[in-house]
Design a protein around this motif. Structure first.
Motif, PDB file in Angstrom:
ATOM      1  N   ARG A 223       0.926  -1.112  -0.056  1.00  0.00           N
ATOM      2  CA  ARG A 223       0.116   0.017  -0.040  1.00  0.00           C
ATOM      3  C   ARG A 223       0.946   1.209  -0.130  1.00  0.00           C
ATOM      4  O   ARG A 223       2.006   1.039   0.362  1.00  0.00           O
ATOM      5  N   ILE A 224       0.409   2.358  -0.530  1.00  0.00           N
ATOM      6  CA  ILE A 224       0.983   3.560  -0.406  1.00  0.00           C
ATOM      7  C   ILE A 224       0.566   4.013   1.073  1.00  0.00           C
ATOM      8  O   ILE A 224      -0.724   3.978   1.403  1.00  0.00           O
ATOM      9  N   THR A 225       1.427   4.436   1.676  1.00  0.00           N
ATOM     10  CA  THR A 225       1.094   5.060   3.245  1.00  0.00           C
ATOM     11  C   THR A 225       1.342   6.499   3.409  1.00  0.00           C
ATOM     12  O   THR A 225       0.557   7.231   4.103  1.00  0.00           O
ATOM     13  N   ALA A 226       2.041   7.225   2.548  1.00  0.00           N
ATOM     14  CA  ALA A 226       2.431   8.625   2.714  1.00  0.00           C
ATOM     15  C   ALA A 226       2.760   9.293   1.296  1.00  0.00           C
ATOM     16  O   ALA A 226       3.379   8.693   0.494  1.00  0.00           O
ATOM     17  N   ALA A 227       2.307  10.618   1.195  1.00  0.00           N
ATOM     18  CA  ALA A 227       2.924  11.277   0.098  1.00  0.00           C
ATOM     19  C   ALA A 227       3.905  12.235   0.741  1.00  0.00           C
ATOM     20  O   ALA A 227       3.575  12.729   1.698  1.00  0.00           O
ATOM     21  N   GLU A 228       5.008  12.480   0.379  1.00  0.00           N
ATOM     22  CA  GLU A 228       6.089  13.375   0.955  1.00  0.00           C
ATOM     23  C   GLU A 228       6.199  14.630  -0.236  1.00  0.00           C
ATOM     24  O   GLU A 228       6.145  14.656  -1.424  1.00  0.00           O
ATOM     25  N   GLY A 229       6.095  15.849   0.454  1.00  0.00           N
ATOM     26  CA  GLY A 229       6.068  17.461  -0.209  1.00  0.00           C
ATOM     27  C   GLY A 229       7.555  17.394  -0.538  1.00  0.00           C
ATOM     28  O   GLY A 229       8.364  16.871   0.299  1.00  0.00           O
ATOM     29  N   GLU A 230       7.703  18.516  -1.517  1.00  0.00           N
ATOM     30  CA  GLU A 230       9.174  19.227  -1.714  1.00  0.00           C
ATOM     31  C   GLU A 230       9.863  19.343  -0.459  1.00  0.00           C
ATOM     32  O   GLU A 230      11.028  19.409  -0.122  1.00  0.00           O
ATOM     33  N   SER A 231       9.145  20.046   0.604  1.00  0.00           N
ATOM     34  CA  SER A 231       9.748  20.738   2.053  1.00  0.00           C
ATOM     35  C   SER A 231       9.795  19.582   2.798  1.00  0.00           C
ATOM     36  O   SER A 231      10.493  19.574   4.026  1.00  0.00           O
ATOM     37  N   GLY A 232       9.608  18.121   2.483  1.00  0.00           N
ATOM     38  CA  GLY A 232      10.127  17.063   3.275  1.00  0.00           C
ATOM     39  C   GLY A 232       8.664  16.632   3.967  1.00  0.00           C
ATOM     40  O   GLY A 232       8.659  15.844   4.841  1.00  0.00           O
ATOM     41  N   GLU A 233       7.679  17.436   4.184  1.00  0.00           N
ATOM     42  CA  GLU A 233       6.412  17.162   4.774  1.00  0.00           C
ATOM     43  C   GLU A 233       5.942  15.775   4.336  1.00  0.00           C
ATOM     44  O   GLU A 233       5.909  15.383   3.204  1.00  0.00           O
ATOM     45  N   ARG A 234       5.353  15.176   5.473  1.00  0.00           N
ATOM     46  CA  ARG A 234       4.727  13.868   5.183  1.00  0.00           C
ATOM     47  C   ARG A 234       3.331  13.827   5.353  1.00  0.00           C
ATOM     48  O   ARG A 234       2.777  13.970   6.483  1.00  0.00           O
ATOM     49  N   LEU A 235       2.595  13.249   4.361  1.00  0.00           N
ATOM     50  CA  LEU A 235       1.014  13.413   4.464  1.00  0.00           C
ATOM     51  C   LEU A 235       0.572  12.164   4.530  1.00  0.00           C
ATOM     52  O   LEU A 235       0.777  11.419   3.334  1.00  0.00           O
ATOM     53  N   THR A 236       0.194  11.514   5.457  1.00  0.00           N
ATOM     54  CA  THR A 236      -0.234  10.015   5.498  1.00  0.00           C
ATOM     55  C   THR A 236      -1.777  10.064   4.814  1.00  0.00           C
ATOM     56  O   THR A 236      -2.522  11.101   4.745  1.00  0.00           O
ATOM     57  N   GLY A 237      -2.089   8.631   4.467  1.00  0.00           N
ATOM     58  CA  GLY A 237      -3.418   8.663   3.847  1.00  0.00           C
ATOM     59  C   GLY A 237      -3.922   7.250   3.434  1.00  0.00           C
ATOM     60  O   GLY A 237      -2.940   6.362   3.802  1.00  0.00           O
ATOM     61  N   ASP A 238      -5.343   6.907   3.600  1.00  0.00           N
ATOM     62  CA  ASP A 238      -5.569   5.481   3.549  1.00  0.00           C
ATOM     63  C   ASP A 238      -5.618   5.051   2.129  1.00  0.00           C
ATOM     64  O   ASP A 238      -5.642   3.851   1.917  1.00  0.00           O
ATOM     65  N   ILE A 239      -6.332   6.077   1.304  1.00  0.00           N
ATOM     66  CA  ILE A 239      -6.491   5.793   0.039  1.00  0.00           C
ATOM     67  C   ILE A 239      -5.997   7.086  -0.755  1.00  0.00           C
ATOM     68  O   ILE A 239      -5.978   8.083  -0.296  1.00  0.00           O
ATOM     69  N   PHE A 240      -5.077   6.613  -2.117  1.00  0.00           N
ATOM     70  CA  PHE A 240      -4.728   7.690  -2.919  1.00  0.00           C
ATOM     71  C   PHE A 240      -5.274   7.585  -4.108  1.00  0.00           C
ATOM     72  O   PHE A 240      -5.420   6.438  -4.868  1.00  0.00           O
ATOM     73  N   VAL A 241      -5.556   8.692  -4.516  1.00  0.00           N
ATOM     74  CA  VAL A 241      -5.990   8.600  -6.189  1.00  0.00           C
ATOM     75  C   VAL A 241      -4.892   9.707  -7.000  1.00  0.00           C
ATOM     76  O   VAL A 241      -4.671  10.872  -6.662  1.00  0.00           O
ATOM     77  N   SER A 242      -4.319   8.965  -8.120  1.00  0.00           N
ATOM     78  CA  SER A 242      -3.464   9.848  -8.658  1.00  0.00           C
ATOM     79  C   SER A 242      -3.949  10.201 -10.101  1.00  0.00           C
ATOM     80  O   SER A 242      -4.719   9.560 -10.851  1.00  0.00           O
TER      81      SER A 242
END
Ligand SMILES: Cc1cc2nc3c(=O)[nH]c(=O)nc-3n(C[C@H](O)[C@H](O)[C@H](O)COP(=O)(O)OP(=O)(O)OC[C@H]3O[C@@H](n4cnc5c(N)ncnc54)[C@H](O)[C@@H]3O)c2cc1C
Length: 442
Positions: A223-242
């Motif tokens: 599973r994908i667990t998190a998206a990381e932004g340019e500044s290094g912040e980590r955004l967790t989620g249960d479901i991702f839509v690309s």
């Protein structure tokens, strides 16, 4: 939600209106809208490149109605010219059509093809077959050589033999050159649309994070667990839509092996919008440079569709070039080099110099998937990661690539995801049922 273009907006809205309470949309740009975004000059807004409303784009019409803007839309028949070997031909008029260098029997076959495309909605039987086969079968090689070989090169830098027949059939069905096109007076309609949709997202409780470029996707246990932004912040989620271009998504997740994704290649696009007060020696909204010897593939006179776009008295011109890929030398040229080429094109086509007082250059490295002969839509969800879904115009083949198909794809994915969670939305049915009350000419 990865990406805040129209497909990402529509998917996020569908999920939030379907009852999900924790929807976050991540967009790298400073505003929502992606390819349907705008730029500003002296308090007026302009599209990144020509944008007209297609009368058959039902999802777009539905959302324009939802934001209260459909009654402002005006419809006009525009002129589309084919500029070939120094002559301009208006194929939408009898005189121009008769003058066009093509034999009379081929002209009759061409007219028959257009009638067939008008009545036939579903072109999926032409998947895996080429545009060359389609034109040769329904109209003949003479028509292909005189018209369609030029059009597929202008669109993808490819011969008809390498372009999908299903895509061409669907495109002809939309009659972009002959049906009335829509616009909103005194506005750039894509800005009206994006602002209205941003309002709907806000009302539905979607959290929108702009200027957030996703640079990494973290995974664990399939599973994908998190998206990381340019500044290094980590955004967790249960479901991702690309909804970002598949080439970018695959760059973030090299292990992704969903069938169909790897084959998708994007065309690139150059678009220069500029303004002049000079008299422009054409009344064509859209001039295709069909000799194929110029840098621009088409020149649009934006003020011919919407005379009130921008400052009163200004004429807005848009040079557009579709390239087979962002590796083409033209894509790398400096702004000055590019503008010089486009001014040369203008002189060659219209016989006068162009002296714009402002120009805006947009380089779009990933514009549209190249709909080659074997193009197939990838599945709606990842085969590699259990909690990843897809939306965007790379899933709407063989339909044309438009604002409405992007919105429709977002709704489709949102609805499928809700169904998986045991929830229901009436949005796809509402769009399918939707009929505009009137088409006001203007
Ligand atoms: C010049 C031009 C003319 C057009 N003319 C018309 C027309 O006349 N009529 C019509 O209906 N349509 C037209 N279109 C097509 C229409 O604008 C697009 O098909 C539609 O807007 C695509 O929406 P999308 O959401 O699928 O993709 P996109 O708009 O590409 O959305 C993807 C989004 O993802 C974001 N993103 C990418 N990578 C990341 C990342 N790593 N992290 C976070 N965000 C990311 C992007 O910034 C973008 O906002 C035109 C397009 C162009 C460019």
């Amino acid at each position: 939600m990865l990406g805040g273009g129209l497909s990402g907006i529509a998917a996020a809205l569908t999920l939030a209106e379907g009852g999900l309470t924790d929807v976050t949309l991540l967009e790298r740009g400073a505003t929502l809208g992606g390819l349907a975004g705008s730029f500003e000059r002296d308090g007026h807004f302009y599209p990144l490149g020509y944008h007209h409303i297609l009368h058959r784009d039902r999802a777009l019409l539905y959302f324009l109605e939802r934001i209260g803007a459909l009654s402002d839309v005006r419809w006009r028949r525009i002129r589309m010219h084919f500029h070939l070997d120094g002559e301009a031909y208006d194929l939408g008029r009898v005189a121009g059509f008769l003058r066009y260098p093509m034999s009379l029997p081929d002209k009759l076959r061409f007219a028959r093809l257009m009638v067939r495309a008008f009545v036939r909605k579903d072109w999926s039987a032409w998947e895996d077959r080429s545009a060359a086969e389609l034109v040769d079968r329904l109209a003949g090689p003479g028509v292909r050589l005189a018209i369609f070989e030029r059009l597929t090169r202008l669109k993808f830098e490819l011969p008809c033999a390498e372009v999908s027949g299903a895509w061409l059939g669907a495109r002809l069905h939309h009659r972009e050159g002959s049906a009335p096109l829509g616009y909103i007076p005194r506005a750039n309609w894509t800005k009206v649309l994006c602002d209205g949709l941003a309002r709907l997202l806000n009302e539905a409780g979607v959290r929108v994070r702009l200027r957030t470029r996703v640079t990494r996707l973290q995974t664990a246990d399939g599973r994908i667990t998190a998206a990381e932004g340019e500044s290094g912040e980590r955004l967790t989620g249960d479901i991702f839509v690309s909804t970002i271009p598949t080439e970018i998504y695959r760059g973030l997740l090299p292990e992704e092996s969903t069938p169909g994704l790897e084959q998708i290649r994007y065309s690139a696009l150059l678009s220069v919008v500029c303004a002049t007060r000079q008299k422009v020696p054409t009344t064509a909204y859209w001039t295709n440079l069909a000799t194929l010897d110029r840098a621009a593939g088409a020149i649009f006179l934006l003020t011919e569709l919407n005379p009130t776009i921008g400052r009163p008295g200004d004429t807005c011109i848009n040079f557009v070039t579709h390239l087979g890929g962002r590796d083409r030398p033209l894509f790398q040229e400096t702004d000055e080099q590019l503008m010089e080429r486009y001014r040369d094109d203008y002189k060659a086509v219209f016989g006068v110099e162009l002296d714009p007082f402002w120009t805006h250059i947009a380089r779009v490295p990933m514009y549209s998937p190249v709909f080659g002969r074997r193009y197939r839509n990838p599945p709606i969800r990842s085969g590699t990661w259990r909690n990843v879904w897809f939306a965007g115009n790379y899933r709407t083949f063989p339909s044309i690539v438009s604002t409405g198909t992007a919105l429709g794809s977002g709704v489709e994915t949102g609805a499928a995801l809700l169904a998986e969670l045991g929830r229901r939305t009436g949005l796809p049915e509402a769009i399918a049922r939707f009929r505009p009350k009137a088409m006001i000419r203007g």
